[in-house]
Design an enzyme around this catalytic site. Structure first.
Site, PDB file in Angstrom:
ATOM      1  N   VAL A 187      63.622  48.497  59.741  1.00 15.83           N
ATOM      2  CA  VAL A 187      62.118  48.305  59.961  1.00 15.83           C
ATOM      3  C   VAL A 187      61.944  47.429  61.054  1.00 15.83           C
ATOM      4  O   VAL A 187      61.025  47.513  61.857  1.00 15.83           O
ATOM      5  CB  VAL A 187      61.170  47.898  58.621  1.00 15.83           C
ATOM      6  CG1 VAL A 187      59.792  48.034  58.897  1.00 15.83           C
ATOM      7  CG2 VAL A 187      61.641  48.958  57.530  1.00 15.83           C
ATOM      8  N   ASP A 188      62.241  46.145  60.915  1.00 16.34           N
ATOM      9  CA  ASP A 188      62.247  45.081  62.068  1.00 16.34           C
ATOM     10  C   ASP A 188      62.708  45.873  63.265  1.00 16.34           C
ATOM     11  O   ASP A 188      61.994  45.556  64.208  1.00 16.34           O
ATOM     12  CB  ASP A 188      62.983  43.773  61.587  1.00 16.34           C
ATOM     13  CG  ASP A 188      62.253  42.695  60.629  1.00 16.34           C
ATOM     14  OD1 ASP A 188      61.218  43.113  60.908  1.00 16.34           O
ATOM     15  OD2 ASP A 188      62.828  42.071  60.235  1.00 16.34           O
ATOM     16  N   GLU A 189      63.698  46.287  63.250  1.00 18.09           N
ATOM     17  CA  GLU A 189      64.429  46.929  64.558  1.00 18.09           C
ATOM     18  C   GLU A 189      63.423  47.988  65.115  1.00 18.09           C
ATOM     19  O   GLU A 189      63.243  48.014  66.441  1.00 18.09           O
ATOM     20  CB  GLU A 189      65.940  47.286  64.384  1.00 18.09           C
ATOM     21  CG  GLU A 189      67.019  46.013  64.073  1.00 18.09           C
ATOM     22  CD  GLU A 189      68.137  46.629  63.692  1.00 18.09           C
ATOM     23  OE1 GLU A 189      68.257  47.648  63.820  1.00 18.09           O
ATOM     24  OE2 GLU A 189      68.805  45.662  63.255  1.00 18.09           O
TER      25      GLU A 189
END
Length: 416
Positions: A187-189
């Site tokens: 999700v961060d990426e």
């Protein structure tokens, strides 16, 4: 075709990076790889991920001892940046950042909603001194809504955003389904990629209007957008996705199958590929069975089809069945470990590992920018920096401060 540029397509842009951890730094590393100048502003303690180990880089001290330096985690998303150590919780530090923002093109931050306002580093404050600034705020839940003030981390958002409701092994008679997160902070990426794309869109708009803007980018929104076909399955057909292990909700056969010496992935995306699979396995009768002739039928009758495929596949080794299937253009492949990934001949041929040497002599292996440009390729000019490695140079060259002024800031703890 023009000769490749050594400066990168974004070399005309300067980015102030006030972010830390992963989503924000992932955003700014994309911009840096494409040529933007990225000034990473860190507190005296540095980005948290410098300490997220082991493993760590090591360095030799003045007395010949070896000590831990930055964690490997930090190196994955901070290449091609300058590290400037400024404590902007102090008024003098905040003023330094405001001065830099006057001429910056982009600012990326991932503080809690409203967290930078008390320092005069929020969008409204900086827009007043630089109306061309593209200001991107990355948060867990966005600038509005009932969750806006909550802290958000990738793991948490994987759960809240539905991803973990469909990952992991399916429920059995003996055991309920167990939620499982992905092996990387996906999700961060993805948020970093959405943020970088949005920033470049805002720059394109600025080229036409002369005005910057504020971008509100949240992990939860990006995770919901990433639901893709699973989200559509619910929105269109009211089908609630559930954990299916390696099975695909819309395609059969499309999963990992056991073979003599491990597992192999087979991914049939159309009926021709399924027929070719059946031919290789000596199961031509299945290809002509009306229950399995179409993908919709195979999805409906997967419980009858899959056991027959499994029995035949266990007669092959992994490499044997991959070789046979590749000859018939049936998509397939191994499940590689990370060491096997970096040893793969295709990964090597694509030069996906980029070694960079830092000023202190440490060589850091980094993963290349994945897209190839014919004229303006990604550039790799600087290893992930040591904390504050570029502070003195920036204060002198960008802010035109003399040695006495710099020493005063240093003694008061504003810079390090």
């Amino acid at each position: 075709m023009s000769a490749p540029s050594s400066s990168g397509p974004l070399s005309h842009l300067t980015v102030l990076d006030l972010s830390r951890i992963l989503a924000g730094p992932w955003t700014t590393q994309i911009l840096a790889d494409l040529g933007a100048r990225v000034i990473k502003v860190e507190s005296p303690a540095g980005d948290d991920t410098r300490r997220w180990g082991p493993p760590f880089l090591t360095r030799e001290t003045d007395d010949g001892q070896t000590e831990n330096a930055d964690a490997a985690y930090f190196t994955c998303c901070n290449r091609n940046k300058e590290s400037v150590c400024v404590d902007f919780s102090k008024p003098e530090g905040a003023e330094l950042i405001r001065t830099l923002a006057q001429s910056a093109d982009i600012l990326v931050e991932n503080f809690k909603v409203g967290g930078l306002k008390k320092y005069g580093l929020d969008y409204d404050s900086l827009r007043a001194i630089n109306p061309r600034l593209v200001y991107c705020s990355i948060t867990g839940f966005g600038q509005t809504g009932p969750y806006a003030n909550r802290a958000g981390y990738d793991f948490l958002i994987q759960g809240m955003g539905g991803l973990m409701s469909m990952t992991g092994l399916p429920e059995t008679d003996d055991q309920p389904a167990q939620p499982v997160k992905t092996g990387v902070a996906i999700v961060d990426e993805f948020t970093g990629m959405y943020a970088a794309t949005s920033i470049l869109a805002a720059i394109a708009s600025r080229d036409q209007t002369g005005e910057g803007q504020h971008i509100d980018c949240s992990l939860l929104d990006c995770q919901v957008a990433m639901l893709a076909n699973q989200g559509a399955n619910w929105l269109v057909g009211q089908r609630t996705p559930k954990p299916m292990g390696n099975n695909h909700p819309n395609l059969v056969p499309y999963r990992a199958y056991p073979v003599k010496d491990g597992h192999v992935i087979i991914a049939c995306g159309n009926d021709r590929q399924f027929r070719s699979l059946c031919q290789v396995l000596g199961l031509e009768a299945l290809a002509h069975d009306e229950r399995f002739a179409t993908n919709a039928g195979r999805v409906e009758h997967r419980d009858r089809l899959e056991p027959a495929l499994e029995v035949r596949l266990t007669a092959f080794t992994r490499d044997e069945i991959i070789a046979r299937l590749e000859q018939e253009a049936v998509p397939c492949g191994p499940i590689n470990t990370v060491p096997e990934v970096f040893d793969d001949p295709q990964v090597k041929a694509r030069e996906m590992v980029v070694p960079l040497t830092r000023a202190d002599g440490a060589t850091i292996q980094t993963v290349a920018y994945p897209a190839r440009f014919s004229a303006t390729p990604a550039r790799y000019h600087a290893a992930p920096p040591r904390l504050g490695a570029n502070t003195q140079t920036l204060l002198r060259n960008d802010l035109q401060l003399d040695d006495q002024a710099i020493e005063t800031l240093r003694k008061s703890g504003v810079v390090a």
